[in-house]
Design an enzyme around this catalytic site. Structure first.
Site, short mmCIF file in Angstrom:
data_model
loop_
_atom_site.label_atom_id
_atom_site.label_comp_id
_atom_site.label_asym_id
_atom_site.label_seq_id
_atom_site.Cartn_x
_atom_site.Cartn_y
_atom_site.Cartn_z
N LYS A 116 0.83 -1.22 0.00
CA LYS A 116 0.00 0.00 0.00
C LYS A 116 0.85 1.26 0.00
O LYS A 116 0.44 2.26 -0.57
CB LYS A 116 -1.00 0.00 1.17
CG LYS A 116 -2.09 -1.06 0.98
CD LYS A 116 -3.45 -0.64 1.47
CE LYS A 116 -4.48 -1.70 1.07
NZ LYS A 116 -5.75 -1.61 1.76
N LYS A 198 -5.62 -10.97 -8.10
CA LYS A 198 -6.79 -11.13 -7.24
C LYS A 198 -7.94 -10.27 -7.76
O LYS A 198 -7.72 -9.14 -8.20
CB LYS A 198 -6.40 -10.67 -5.82
CG LYS A 198 -7.47 -10.87 -4.77
CD LYS A 198 -7.02 -10.32 -3.42
CE LYS A 198 -7.58 -8.94 -3.19
NZ LYS A 198 -7.67 -8.54 -1.78
N LYS A 201 -11.97 -4.85 -5.91
CA LYS A 201 -12.91 -3.77 -6.20
C LYS A 201 -12.19 -2.49 -6.63
O LYS A 201 -12.79 -1.63 -7.25
CB LYS A 201 -13.81 -3.51 -5.00
CG LYS A 201 -13.08 -3.18 -3.73
CD LYS A 201 -13.98 -3.38 -2.52
CE LYS A 201 -13.15 -3.27 -1.25
NZ LYS A 201 -13.73 -3.97 -0.12
P1 ATP Z 1 -9.31 -3.99 -2.36
O1 ATP Z 1 -10.00 -4.56 -3.54
O2 ATP Z 1 -9.53 -2.52 -2.21
O3 ATP Z 1 -7.88 -4.43 -2.28
P2 ATP Z 1 -10.54 -6.02 -0.83
O4 ATP Z 1 -11.57 -6.36 -1.84
O5 ATP Z 1 -9.41 -6.94 -0.60
O6 ATP Z 1 -10.00 -4.56 -1.06
P3 ATP Z 1 -11.16 -6.00 2.05
O7 ATP Z 1 -12.17 -5.19 2.77
O8 ATP Z 1 -9.73 -5.72 2.34
O9 ATP Z 1 -11.41 -5.82 0.50
O10 ATP Z 1 -11.47 -7.54 2.25
C1 ATP Z 1 -12.59 -8.06 2.87
C2 ATP Z 1 -12.49 -9.56 2.93
O11 ATP Z 1 -12.64 -10.12 1.62
C3 ATP Z 1 -11.15 -10.06 3.46
O12 ATP Z 1 -11.36 -11.15 4.34
C4 ATP Z 1 -10.43 -10.50 2.20
O13 ATP Z 1 -9.49 -11.50 2.48
C5 ATP Z 1 -11.58 -11.01 1.33
N1 ATP Z 1 -11.29 -10.91 -0.12
C6 ATP Z 1 -11.08 -9.80 -0.82
N2 ATP Z 1 -10.88 -10.06 -2.13
C7 ATP Z 1 -10.95 -11.41 -2.25
C8 ATP Z 1 -10.82 -12.33 -3.36
N3 ATP Z 1 -10.58 -11.91 -4.60
N4 ATP Z 1 -10.97 -13.64 -3.12
C9 ATP Z 1 -11.23 -14.08 -1.86
N5 ATP Z 1 -11.36 -13.28 -0.79
C10 ATP Z 1 -11.24 -11.96 -0.96
#
Ligand code: ATP
Ligand code: LTN
Length: 336
Positions: A116, A198, A201
């Site tokens: 980050k 990954k 969003k």
């Molecule tokens: P960003 O997209 O901004 O990096 P994020 O989608 O990872 O954020 P968080 O709020 O950090 O969002 O994550 C919420 C939960 O969702 C966490 O437990 C994270 O591990 C899970 N998560 C996020 N993206 C994935 C994914 N692609 N596959 C599985 N789990 C996910």
């Protein structure tokens, strides 16, 4: 015979954007399923979101939206506790004491901090650095046994255990050591456009993610465009066939079919049929969540009522831990 005490779960999700299929499969869907076997506390981690600059009005709106989504996904606020992190001051109170028991060196090793700060070089703030301490406080303040998260959070969980172990060693047994709980199949949903990345969003390519609020046509279009490969065989192989394997994980999640079932179902058929089936299974699974979400979000006072009640219940549990910790470290407490 007295009923065995159920284990306690805590998890959090940041209100940093519109939630994706990755958040749903990797986190929120499991949260709902775990309610049958555990006592659960689920929170919208708004304080953590502040580590990246947020537009205030948007953060406020997204916090309520995330709460509505959790309710729509089946979180039951009567038997479990759902709240917003900043509504329970004990998280920050414990966080300070824990920060004084965490070393600069261990925080410097966190990969999320490195990622980050590389992504936002103009705002490498203290909160981004101490993020794992606040996360440890979130977990330890409730003495949670299990913490369901995606794979990306395992390092933060490790440091929470390290901090707890150290504190217990110095001040006597205080915290439960939390375990991670990572669902095997949905641990990491990959981008539909770039299957090596990954699903996220914050991706600039909107074809990479499916949003929880996407309508059926959008979902069909995004899956139709999903990147696969050129050999037209539906076979699970993360290394050689990352795109197809990712679609298989999504399909398996929503149909309950095994990888072998799916390979058999599409043997001799092209990717067109396969992608359509995945898209339809996804759209069908998300449709009720999406409808509930719209219904719940329209009732702002219901959502706020749930959050108010949740914060009060969470605070009762958390305040007890903070009082104990303050006493153990030697902060003067006056008679009440
Ligand atoms: P960003 O997209 O901004 O990096 P994020 O989608 O990872 O954020 P968080 O709020 O950090 O969002 O994550 C919420 C939960 O969702 C966490 O437990 C994270 O591990 C899970 N998560 C996020 N993206 C994935 C994914 N692609 N596959 C599985 N789990 C996910
Ligand atoms: N860091 C997590 C969100 C989060 C969390 C927590 C998860 C904040 N506090 C406590 C589990 C337990 C994330 O970015 N996904």
């Amino acid at each position: 015979m007295a009923e065995e005490k159920r284990k306690r779960i805590l998890s959090g999700i940041q209100p940093t954007g519109a939630p994706t299929l990755g958040n749903y499969i990797g986190a929120v869907r499991n949260w709902a399923l775990l309610q049958n076997d555990y006592d659960c506390l689920y929170m919208v981690a708004d304080l953590h979101a502040l580590t990246v600059r947020q537009a205030p009005a948007e953060l406020r709106r997204r916090t309520r939206e995330m709460a509505a989504l959790l309710l729509a996904a089946g979180i039951d606020p009567t038997h479990h506790v759902m709240f917003v992190q900043s509504h329970v001051p004990a998280h920050c109170e414990l966080s300070w004491v824990l920060a004084c028991n965490t070393q600069f060196g261990e925080l410097s090793r966190m990969t999320q901090f490195k990622d980050k700060s590389a992504k936002h070089p103009d705002n490498v703030n203290g909160g981004l650095f101490t993020y794992p301490v606040l996360m440890a406080a979130d977990i330890l303040v409730y003495n949670a046994d299990l913490v369901p998260v995606g794979q990306d959070q395992t390092q933060h969980l490790e440091i929470a255990r390290d901090i707890a172990t150290r504190f217990n060693g110095i001040y006597g047994d205080t915290f439960v050591l939390p375990e991670g709980y990572i669902s095997a199949s949905g641990a990491k949903i990959m981008s539909l456009a770039e299957p090596a990345k990954k699903m996220s969003k914050s991706d600039t390519n909107a074809n990479g993610f499916v949003l929880m609020t996407d309508d059926k046509d959008t979902i069909l279009r995004k899956f139709k465009r999903a990147v696969t490969d050129s050999d037209e065989v539906v076979r699970f192989d993360r290394e050689a066939k990352p795109g197809v394997s990712n679609l298989m994980v999504i399909y398996s999640t929503f149909t309950g079919k095994t990888m072998a079932d799916i390979e058999a179902e599409f043997a001799g058929k092209g990717y067109g049929d396969f992608k359509l089936a995945v898209a339809e299974a996804t759209a069908d699974a998300l449709a009720p969540v999406k409808d509930e979400y719209a219904r719940i979000l329209a009732d702002k006072s219901y959502v706020d009522g749930v959050l108010k009640e949740g914060a009060a219940r969470a605070a009762r549990l958390a305040d007890r831990t903070v009082a104990k910790v303050y006493r153990k470290v030697g902060l003067l407490q006056l008679e009440r």
